[in-house]
Scaffold this active site. Sequence first.
Site, short mmCIF file in Angstrom:
data_model
loop_
_atom_site.label_atom_id
_atom_site.label_comp_id
_atom_site.label_asym_id
_atom_site.label_seq_id
_atom_site.Cartn_x
_atom_site.Cartn_y
_atom_site.Cartn_z
N ASP A 73 0.82 -1.21 0.00
CA ASP A 73 0.00 0.00 0.00
C ASP A 73 0.86 1.26 0.00
O ASP A 73 2.06 1.23 0.25
CB ASP A 73 -0.95 0.01 1.20
CG ASP A 73 -0.21 0.00 2.53
OD1 ASP A 73 0.85 -0.65 2.62
OD2 ASP A 73 -0.69 0.63 3.50
N GLU B 25 0.40 -1.65 5.39
CA GLU B 25 1.43 -1.23 6.34
C GLU B 25 1.18 0.19 6.83
O GLU B 25 1.32 0.49 8.02
CB GLU B 25 2.81 -1.32 5.66
CG GLU B 25 3.99 -1.05 6.58
CD GLU B 25 4.44 0.40 6.60
OE1 GLU B 25 5.33 0.74 7.40
OE2 GLU B 25 3.90 1.22 5.82
#
Length: 484
Positions: free
Chosen positions: A78, A145
């Site tokens: 991400d 994350e």
Amino acid sequence: MSELSQLSPQPLWNIFAKICSIPHPSYHEEALAQHVLSWAKEKGLHTERDQVGNILIRKPATPGMENRKPVALQAHLDMVAQKNNDTVHDFTRDPIQPWIDGEWVKARGTTLGADNGIGMASALAVLCDDSVQHGPLEVLLTMTEEAGMEGAFGLKPHWLEADILINTDSEEEGEIYMGCAGGVDAITTLPLTREALPAGFQTCKLTIKGLKGGHSGAEIHLGLGNANKLLARFLKEQAALALRLVDFNGGTLRNAIPREAFAIVAVAADKFDTLKAQLARYQAVLENELAAKEKNLTLSLEAVETQLQPLTAKSGNTLVNLLNATPNGVIRNSDVMKGVVETSLNLGIVTTHESKAEIICLIRSLIDSGKDALAGALQSLGELAGAQVEVKGSYPGWQPDDKSPVMKLVRETYSTLFGKTPNIQVIHAGLECGLFKKPYPNMDMVSIGPTITGPHSPDEQVNIESVGQYWTLLTALLKAIPAK
């Protein structure tokens, strides 16, 4: 074809361009995950996913290197979604638009996603470039994350086979990271009370914008402006105007320094011009205080209409006082690691609703006691204000190991390649390595990466030359990994 195709090394830049073309903000990275899985399967590589969506790809050793220690290259899928106020962009639908500006690659009006897209691209480039020599290799790509390290939290033991993990999420070429801060979220919920707009009052909107923002860990020591704190400070200073707070919203991510904040206030009609003059005075004050850091700071005031009733004087004052008193920025520097922040806090998001306000802070610390003490201070502030403070999402730091064999190998390899000694650092940001140590306590870990500035903000950029140096280091390191 992206203009990045002209850059070296390839295929790293082509892969990064493809990553940019597939929307992948936190909680919306599944399309990118599916692309990576399909890509790896087309190349005949072994792929797996775990129960939280993490991806594991395995590639056999280069012939003759089967006896080397197995290595995992790790990145997260991400990216942080931040855009300029005048940029029209839907991060869940629209591709990032990278472009070359001299020595840097930037994005048009948004975060670039070099954090951690360049690291991901480097890991995938190793998988598809058969000229790179390596032992048994794994690539681990984790989920979400940036919004709480959910993939790292869900990682199970015995899935990875590697003895060594190379995290690719660092952001300074020439520095080797061997430790990082842990963190925890503190969410304050303050009840609000509203009443009818007093006669003779008008509503107007205060805006502060144009701040740089940035990474709430790696850049917290730079003295950048926090829009939430600066706007609360202004409101606190206007007690003589008897403003009635209607609405306060600022920041969008707990791990990004807030760049913009907005407040709707009710002011006596005959004091509107005084408020406007006070705002101009305050802008001059901030321009003086932040002259070296925030050159594009702007404050504005405009008349607006709203359906919301103003808060009672007591309720509004309590919220402003709470925001004004909440600590922010560097709390303490480390006594052990000179020049490194030990404990910090980012007052990241403020949102008001009909009957409550929510304040989300991210606390970081190299030591658990520092993190706990600061969380306790916020809880004490909450009690004084009549608010509830929930502390959740705690994740551990990565304890430095000065005897790490892979850290020694990276340092020696870097010195041989570039003729200078790299800096061994502990970063005041969250790396997933701390969480990996729980299921894999004996895994030797290190973190490296190219130079990225302005992460978590639309000013994010990655230095082109440093990507080439990082790739040279990474590939040489894989070749130098010793036998089991």
